[in-house]
Design a protein around this motif. Structure first.
Motif, mmCIF file in Angstrom:
data_model
loop_
_atom_site.group_PDB
_atom_site.id
_atom_site.type_symbol
_atom_site.label_atom_id
_atom_site.label_comp_id
_atom_site.label_asym_id
_atom_site.label_seq_id
_atom_site.Cartn_x
_atom_site.Cartn_y
_atom_site.Cartn_z
ATOM 1 N N GLY A 71 40.893 41.460 48.599
ATOM 2 C CA GLY A 71 39.498 41.070 48.777
ATOM 3 C C GLY A 71 38.799 41.729 49.945
ATOM 4 O O GLY A 71 37.672 41.341 50.289
ATOM 5 N N ASP A 74 35.381 45.885 47.439
ATOM 6 C CA ASP A 74 35.486 46.081 46.002
ATOM 7 C C ASP A 74 36.547 47.121 45.642
ATOM 8 O O ASP A 74 36.916 47.240 44.474
ATOM 9 N N SER A 78 41.017 41.520 44.159
ATOM 10 C CA SER A 78 40.602 40.240 44.712
ATOM 11 C C SER A 78 41.680 39.206 44.425
ATOM 12 O O SER A 78 42.575 39.414 43.588
ATOM 13 N N ARG A 334 36.494 35.247 51.864
ATOM 14 C CA ARG A 334 36.390 35.982 50.614
ATOM 15 C C ARG A 334 35.591 35.222 49.567
ATOM 16 O O ARG A 334 35.525 35.619 48.416
ATOM 17 N N GLN A 337 33.475 36.207 45.824
ATOM 18 C CA GLN A 337 33.950 37.378 45.112
ATOM 19 C C GLN A 337 34.412 36.950 43.735
ATOM 20 O O GLN A 337 35.417 36.282 43.589
#
Length: 366
Positions: A71, A74, A78, A334, A337
Protein backbone atom coordinates in the motif's frame (compact mmCIF):
# COMPACT_ATOMS: atom_id res chain seq x y z
CA UNK A 1 -10.29 -22.45 3.73
CA UNK A 2 -10.29 -21.64 0.00
CA UNK A 3 -12.44 -23.40 -2.54
CA UNK A 4 -9.39 -25.21 -3.87
CA UNK A 5 -8.31 -26.43 -0.44
CA UNK A 6 -11.87 -27.43 0.35
CA UNK A 7 -11.98 -29.62 -2.76
CA UNK A 8 -8.59 -31.10 -1.84
CA UNK A 9 -9.95 -31.89 1.62
CA UNK A 10 -12.84 -33.73 -0.04
CA UNK A 11 -10.30 -36.04 -1.67
CA UNK A 12 -10.33 -34.65 -5.18
CA UNK A 13 -13.02 -37.05 -6.40
CA UNK A 14 -16.56 -36.43 -7.54
CA UNK A 15 -19.06 -35.27 -4.94
CA UNK A 16 -22.80 -35.13 -5.44
CA UNK A 17 -24.24 -31.74 -4.55
CA UNK A 18 -27.91 -31.17 -5.18
CA UNK A 19 -27.85 -33.54 -8.10
CA UNK A 20 -24.69 -31.97 -9.56
CA UNK A 21 -21.36 -33.75 -9.85
CA UNK A 22 -18.27 -31.78 -8.80
CA UNK A 23 -14.92 -33.14 -9.90
CA UNK A 24 -11.72 -32.09 -8.13
CA UNK A 25 -9.18 -29.96 -9.95
CA UNK A 26 -6.00 -31.35 -11.50
CA UNK A 27 -4.12 -30.50 -8.30
CA UNK A 28 -6.57 -32.51 -6.19
CA UNK A 29 -6.03 -35.79 -8.02
CA UNK A 30 -3.11 -38.19 -8.17
CA UNK A 31 -0.01 -36.32 -9.30
CA UNK A 32 3.50 -37.07 -10.47
CA UNK A 33 5.18 -34.24 -8.58
CA UNK A 34 4.64 -30.69 -7.38
CA UNK A 35 5.33 -27.26 -8.86
CA UNK A 36 5.52 -24.02 -6.89
CA UNK A 37 5.45 -20.56 -8.50
CA UNK A 38 6.91 -17.65 -6.46
CA UNK A 39 6.70 -14.01 -7.55
CA UNK A 40 8.99 -11.50 -5.83
CA UNK A 41 8.81 -7.85 -4.78
CA UNK A 42 5.09 -7.17 -4.27
CA UNK A 43 4.37 -4.96 -7.28
CA UNK A 44 0.75 -4.22 -8.17
CA UNK A 45 1.15 -6.12 -11.44
CA UNK A 46 1.24 -9.31 -9.39
CA UNK A 47 -2.46 -8.64 -8.81
CA UNK A 48 -3.48 -7.07 -12.13
CA UNK A 49 -1.52 -9.54 -14.29
CA UNK A 50 0.04 -12.52 -12.49
CA UNK A 51 -2.86 -13.30 -10.20
CA UNK A 52 -5.39 -13.06 -13.02
CA UNK A 53 -3.53 -15.63 -15.15
CA UNK A 54 -3.17 -18.03 -12.24
CA UNK A 55 -6.81 -17.63 -11.26
CA UNK A 56 -8.00 -18.29 -14.82
CA UNK A 57 -6.00 -21.54 -14.76
CA UNK A 58 -7.07 -22.59 -11.23
CA UNK A 59 -3.48 -22.53 -9.99
CA UNK A 60 -2.26 -20.92 -6.74
CA UNK A 61 1.13 -19.26 -6.29
CA UNK A 62 3.21 -17.38 -3.73
CA UNK A 63 3.80 -13.62 -3.38
CA UNK A 64 7.11 -12.74 -1.71
CA UNK A 65 6.39 -9.26 -0.38
CA UNK A 66 8.56 -6.61 1.35
CA UNK A 67 6.25 -5.68 4.22
CA UNK A 68 6.89 -1.92 3.99
CA UNK A 69 5.85 -1.91 0.33
CA UNK A 70 2.24 -2.92 0.95
CA UNK A 71 0.00 0.00 0.00
CA UNK A 72 2.96 2.39 -0.19
CA UNK A 73 1.69 3.63 -3.55
CA UNK A 74 -0.25 2.40 -6.56
CA UNK A 75 2.96 0.70 -7.70
CA UNK A 76 2.66 -1.93 -4.99
CA UNK A 77 0.12 -4.49 -3.85
CA UNK A 78 -2.49 -3.17 -1.48
CA UNK A 79 -3.61 -5.05 1.60
CA UNK A 80 -7.00 -5.71 0.00
CA UNK A 81 -5.40 -7.12 -3.13
CA UNK A 82 -3.20 -9.44 -1.10
CA UNK A 83 -6.17 -10.56 0.93
CA UNK A 84 -8.11 -11.41 -2.22
CA UNK A 85 -5.12 -13.40 -3.47
CA UNK A 86 -4.81 -15.40 -0.26
CA UNK A 87 -8.53 -16.10 -0.23
CA UNK A 88 -8.03 -17.61 -3.68
CA UNK A 89 -5.34 -19.93 -2.32
CA UNK A 90 -2.14 -17.87 -2.63
CA UNK A 91 0.59 -17.80 0.03
CA UNK A 92 2.19 -14.59 1.29
CA UNK A 93 5.91 -14.93 2.01
CA UNK A 94 8.22 -12.41 3.66
CA UNK A 95 10.72 -10.65 1.41
CA UNK A 96 12.20 -8.57 4.27
CA UNK A 97 10.95 -5.08 5.19
CA UNK A 98 12.24 -2.89 2.36
CA UNK A 99 13.96 -5.52 0.20
CA UNK A 100 16.93 -5.39 2.57
CA UNK A 101 20.13 -7.15 1.43
CA UNK A 102 20.94 -9.62 4.21
CA UNK A 103 24.20 -11.05 2.92
CA UNK A 104 27.67 -9.50 2.86
CA UNK A 105 29.43 -7.55 0.10
CA UNK A 106 33.16 -7.33 -0.57
CA UNK A 107 35.29 -4.19 -0.30
CA UNK A 108 37.19 -3.41 -3.52
CA UNK A 109 39.44 -0.48 -2.48
CA UNK A 110 41.62 0.09 0.62
CA UNK A 111 39.79 1.91 3.41
CA UNK A 112 41.38 4.81 5.33
CA UNK A 113 40.34 5.84 8.84
CA UNK A 114 38.89 9.14 7.62
CA UNK A 115 36.80 7.66 4.80
CA UNK A 116 33.03 7.97 4.68
CA UNK A 117 32.77 5.90 1.51
CA UNK A 118 33.29 2.18 1.04
CA UNK A 119 33.97 0.97 -2.50
CA UNK A 120 32.28 -2.40 -2.82
CA UNK A 121 31.52 -5.11 -5.38
CA UNK A 122 27.77 -4.46 -5.01
CA UNK A 123 25.84 -1.48 -3.66
CA UNK A 124 22.66 -3.41 -2.76
CA UNK A 125 23.14 -2.63 0.95
CA UNK A 126 22.84 1.08 0.23
CA UNK A 127 19.16 0.78 -0.56
CA UNK A 128 18.10 0.40 3.08
CA UNK A 129 20.02 2.28 5.81
CA UNK A 130 21.05 0.05 8.74
CA UNK A 131 24.04 -0.25 11.09
CA UNK A 132 26.68 -2.39 9.41
CA UNK A 133 29.88 -4.18 10.32
CA UNK A 134 33.06 -3.50 8.36
CA UNK A 135 35.25 -6.46 9.19
CA UNK A 136 38.21 -8.65 8.34
CA UNK A 137 39.60 -11.35 10.61
CA UNK A 138 39.21 -10.13 14.20
CA UNK A 139 39.14 -6.44 13.23
CA UNK A 140 35.72 -4.82 13.07
CA UNK A 141 33.94 -1.45 13.28
CA UNK A 142 30.22 -0.65 13.15
CA UNK A 143 28.97 2.30 11.13
CA UNK A 144 25.54 3.16 9.74
CA UNK A 145 25.12 2.92 5.98
CA UNK A 146 23.10 5.88 4.70
CA UNK A 147 23.12 5.43 0.92
CA UNK A 148 25.05 4.52 -2.17
CA UNK A 149 26.63 6.07 -5.24
CA UNK A 150 28.98 5.54 -8.16
CA UNK A 151 31.94 7.43 -9.61
CA UNK A 152 34.86 6.68 -11.92
CA UNK A 153 36.37 4.33 -9.30
CA UNK A 154 33.22 2.23 -8.97
CA UNK A 155 30.18 1.75 -6.79
CA UNK A 156 30.30 2.77 -3.15
CA UNK A 157 28.32 2.82 0.09
CA UNK A 158 28.09 6.07 2.07
CA UNK A 159 28.50 6.08 5.85
CA UNK A 160 26.99 8.31 8.52
CA UNK A 161 30.44 8.90 10.06
CA UNK A 162 34.12 8.19 9.37
CA UNK A 163 35.28 4.59 9.43
CA UNK A 164 37.79 5.29 12.20
CA UNK A 165 40.16 2.46 11.20
CA UNK A 166 42.02 1.48 8.07
CA UNK A 167 41.31 -1.77 6.20
CA UNK A 168 43.00 -3.46 3.27
CA UNK A 169 40.69 -4.27 0.38
CA UNK A 170 41.60 -7.94 0.29
CA UNK A 171 39.41 -9.94 2.67
CA UNK A 172 37.38 -6.99 4.00
CA UNK A 173 33.62 -7.34 3.93
CA UNK A 174 30.52 -5.38 4.91
CA UNK A 175 27.30 -6.80 6.37
CA UNK A 176 24.43 -5.53 8.47
CA UNK A 177 24.75 -6.14 12.19
CA UNK A 178 23.04 -9.13 13.79
CA UNK A 179 20.58 -6.82 15.57
CA UNK A 180 19.71 -5.13 12.27
CA UNK A 181 19.08 -8.46 10.54
CA UNK A 182 16.98 -9.73 13.44
CA UNK A 183 14.93 -6.54 13.32
CA UNK A 184 14.28 -6.98 9.60
CA UNK A 185 13.27 -10.64 9.95
CA UNK A 186 11.03 -10.05 12.95
CA UNK A 187 9.48 -6.77 11.80
CA UNK A 188 8.55 -8.11 8.38
CA UNK A 189 6.90 -11.23 9.76
CA UNK A 190 5.05 -9.35 12.49
CA UNK A 191 3.85 -6.64 10.11
CA UNK A 192 2.43 -9.19 7.67
CA UNK A 193 0.81 -11.22 10.43
CA UNK A 194 -0.70 -8.08 11.99
CA UNK A 195 -2.53 -7.67 8.68
CA UNK A 196 -3.95 -11.17 9.07
CA UNK A 197 -1.63 -13.13 6.74
CA UNK A 198 -0.21 -16.52 7.69
CA UNK A 199 3.55 -16.13 7.13
CA UNK A 200 5.83 -19.13 7.56
CA UNK A 201 8.34 -18.78 4.73
CA UNK A 202 10.98 -16.31 3.54
CA UNK A 203 12.65 -15.28 0.28
CA UNK A 204 16.11 -13.67 0.43
CA UNK A 205 16.18 -10.26 -1.29
CA UNK A 206 18.70 -10.36 -4.15
CA UNK A 207 19.24 -14.04 -3.26
CA UNK A 208 21.97 -12.87 -0.85
CA UNK A 209 22.71 -14.50 2.50
CA UNK A 210 25.57 -15.94 4.50
CA UNK A 211 25.92 -18.48 7.32
CA UNK A 212 24.87 -16.02 10.00
CA UNK A 213 21.80 -14.88 8.07
CA UNK A 214 20.82 -18.49 7.41
CA UNK A 215 21.08 -19.25 11.12
CA UNK A 216 18.95 -16.24 12.06
CA UNK A 217 16.26 -16.95 9.47
CA UNK A 218 15.67 -20.35 11.08
CA UNK A 219 14.59 -18.61 14.28
CA UNK A 220 11.73 -16.80 12.53
CA UNK A 221 10.69 -18.83 9.47
CA UNK A 222 10.11 -22.47 8.56
CA UNK A 223 11.54 -22.40 5.03
CA UNK A 224 13.43 -20.28 2.50
CA UNK A 225 12.27 -20.33 -1.11
CA UNK A 226 15.48 -19.29 -2.88
CA UNK A 227 18.55 -20.65 -1.13
CA UNK A 228 20.02 -21.82 -4.46
CA UNK A 229 19.39 -21.20 -8.16
CA UNK A 230 18.15 -23.94 -10.47
CA UNK A 231 17.71 -27.63 -9.88
CA UNK A 232 15.04 -29.77 -8.25
CA UNK A 233 14.11 -30.49 -4.65
CA UNK A 234 13.87 -34.11 -3.50
CA UNK A 235 10.63 -35.30 -1.94
CA UNK A 236 12.54 -37.32 0.67
CA UNK A 237 15.07 -35.76 3.04
CA UNK A 238 14.13 -32.24 1.97
CA UNK A 239 15.86 -29.39 3.82
CA UNK A 240 13.39 -26.46 3.82
CA UNK A 241 16.23 -23.95 4.21
CA UNK A 242 18.18 -25.34 1.24
CA UNK A 243 15.55 -25.12 -1.51
CA UNK A 244 16.29 -24.47 -5.17
CA UNK A 245 14.24 -22.48 -7.64
CA UNK A 246 14.62 -21.61 -11.32
CA UNK A 247 13.70 -18.31 -12.98
CA UNK A 248 11.42 -18.97 -15.92
CA UNK A 249 11.65 -15.61 -17.70
CA UNK A 250 12.07 -15.97 -21.46
CA UNK A 251 15.72 -14.89 -21.29
CA UNK A 252 16.57 -17.62 -18.76
CA UNK A 253 14.58 -20.63 -20.03
CA UNK A 254 13.22 -21.59 -23.43
CA UNK A 255 9.85 -23.31 -23.66
CA UNK A 256 11.68 -26.55 -24.39
CA UNK A 257 13.78 -26.11 -21.25
CA UNK A 258 10.65 -25.50 -19.18
CA UNK A 259 9.26 -28.76 -20.54
CA UNK A 260 12.46 -30.65 -19.79
CA UNK A 261 12.54 -29.26 -16.25
CA UNK A 262 8.96 -30.33 -15.62
CA UNK A 263 9.54 -33.73 -17.21
CA UNK A 264 12.22 -34.34 -14.62
CA UNK A 265 9.93 -33.18 -11.80
CA UNK A 266 7.32 -35.65 -13.03
CA UNK A 267 9.67 -38.59 -13.64
CA UNK A 268 11.39 -38.22 -10.27
CA UNK A 269 8.26 -37.13 -8.34
CA UNK A 270 10.14 -34.16 -6.92
CA UNK A 271 9.34 -30.56 -5.96
CA UNK A 272 10.01 -28.02 -8.69
CA UNK A 273 9.98 -24.29 -8.06
CA UNK A 274 9.85 -21.35 -10.47
CA UNK A 275 10.59 -17.76 -9.49
CA UNK A 276 9.63 -14.63 -11.38
CA UNK A 277 9.64 -10.83 -11.37
CA UNK A 278 6.54 -9.49 -13.11
CA UNK A 279 8.26 -6.19 -13.94
CA UNK A 280 10.82 -8.08 -16.00
CA UNK A 281 9.59 -7.54 -19.59
CA UNK A 282 10.61 -11.13 -20.31
CA UNK A 283 7.94 -12.49 -17.95
CA UNK A 284 4.68 -12.01 -19.80
CA UNK A 285 1.21 -13.25 -18.99
CA UNK A 286 1.51 -15.62 -21.94
CA UNK A 287 4.75 -17.07 -20.54
CA UNK A 288 3.09 -17.63 -17.14
CA UNK A 289 0.05 -19.28 -18.73
CA UNK A 290 2.26 -21.51 -20.87
CA UNK A 291 4.23 -22.70 -17.83
CA UNK A 292 1.07 -23.40 -15.83
CA UNK A 293 -0.51 -25.40 -18.64
CA UNK A 294 2.68 -27.35 -19.26
CA UNK A 295 2.68 -28.34 -15.58
CA UNK A 296 -0.96 -29.36 -15.74
CA UNK A 297 -0.40 -31.40 -18.90
CA UNK A 298 2.24 -33.39 -16.99
CA UNK A 299 -0.16 -33.94 -14.10
CA UNK A 300 2.02 -31.87 -11.74
CA UNK A 301 0.17 -30.47 -8.76
CA UNK A 302 0.58 -26.70 -8.60
CA UNK A 303 0.68 -25.75 -4.93
CA UNK A 304 2.06 -23.08 -2.64
CA UNK A 305 5.37 -23.73 -0.92
CA UNK A 306 3.63 -24.10 2.44
CA UNK A 307 1.24 -26.69 1.00
CA UNK A 308 4.10 -28.59 -0.61
CA UNK A 309 6.13 -28.75 2.59
CA UNK A 310 3.10 -29.76 4.63
CA UNK A 311 2.18 -32.47 2.11
CA UNK A 312 5.76 -33.77 2.29
CA UNK A 313 5.60 -33.76 6.11
CA UNK A 314 8.46 -31.26 6.34
CA UNK A 315 6.44 -29.25 8.83
CA UNK A 316 2.92 -29.25 10.21
CA UNK A 317 0.12 -26.91 9.28
CA UNK A 318 -0.27 -23.73 11.32
CA UNK A 319 -3.50 -21.83 12.00
CA UNK A 320 -4.24 -18.99 9.61
CA UNK A 321 -4.56 -15.60 11.38
CA UNK A 322 -7.88 -13.84 11.06
CA UNK A 323 -8.00 -11.57 8.03
CA UNK A 324 -9.99 -9.10 10.13
CA UNK A 325 -7.04 -8.30 12.36
CA UNK A 326 -7.17 -5.13 14.45
CA UNK A 327 -5.89 -2.27 12.28
CA UNK A 328 -2.38 -1.10 13.05
CA UNK A 329 -1.22 2.53 12.73
CA UNK A 330 0.28 1.66 9.34
CA UNK A 331 -2.97 0.18 8.09
CA UNK A 332 -4.80 3.31 9.20
CA UNK A 333 -2.50 5.28 6.90
CA UNK A 334 -3.63 3.08 4.03
CA UNK A 335 -7.36 3.72 4.44
CA UNK A 336 -9.18 4.64 1.28
CA UNK A 337 -7.16 2.36 -0.99
CA UNK A 338 -9.67 0.27 -2.87
CA UNK A 339 -9.15 -2.98 -4.72
CA UNK A 340 -9.03 -2.57 -8.52
CA UNK A 341 -11.66 -4.40 -10.49
CA UNK A 342 -10.51 -7.80 -11.69
CA UNK A 343 -9.23 -7.79 -15.25
CA UNK A 344 -9.36 -11.57 -15.54
CA UNK A 345 -12.09 -13.77 -16.90
CA UNK A 346 -14.43 -14.99 -14.19
CA UNK A 347 -13.91 -18.58 -13.12
CA UNK A 348 -16.53 -21.29 -13.60
CA UNK A 349 -19.23 -21.45 -10.93
CA UNK A 350 -18.36 -17.88 -9.99
CA UNK A 351 -19.67 -15.68 -7.18
CA UNK A 352 -23.12 -16.25 -5.80
CA UNK A 353 -23.69 -19.72 -7.29
CA UNK A 354 -25.24 -22.58 -5.34
CA UNK A 355 -21.95 -24.51 -5.40
CA UNK A 356 -20.01 -21.53 -4.03
CA UNK A 357 -22.51 -21.22 -1.22
CA UNK A 358 -22.24 -24.90 -0.44
CA UNK A 359 -18.43 -24.78 -0.45
CA UNK A 360 -18.49 -21.75 1.85
CA UNK A 361 -20.72 -23.68 4.27
CA UNK A 362 -18.57 -26.79 3.97
CA UNK A 363 -15.34 -24.85 4.53
CA UNK A 364 -16.65 -23.64 7.87
CA UNK A 365 -16.77 -27.23 9.03
CA UNK A 366 -12.97 -27.62 8.75
Amino acid sequence: MTRRNCIRAMGGGAAAVGGLSMVGSVGAQQTSGRMVFVYDDGYAEDYTKTFQVHRQNDAPACAAVPSAAIGRSDEFLSEDQLREMTEAGWEVMSHAVSHDALGHVGVTQPVEAGDTKLYVDSTVMGRTPHPAEIYTGDKQVVRKITGKGEDSTGGYLTLESKVGKSFAADGTRVRFTEDAIRNVLETSKQSLEDRGFNVTNFVYPYGRYDERTESLVKEYYKAVGNAHPGGHNPAIGLDPYDLRREYFHTETMTEQEIGAYMDEVASRDTLGMFGGHIRNPNLTGQRIQTAIRMAQERNLEIVTLREALQDLDVYEATPTPSTTATPTPTSANRQGQGTPDSTGTSTPNGGGSFIDGFLHWLANLF
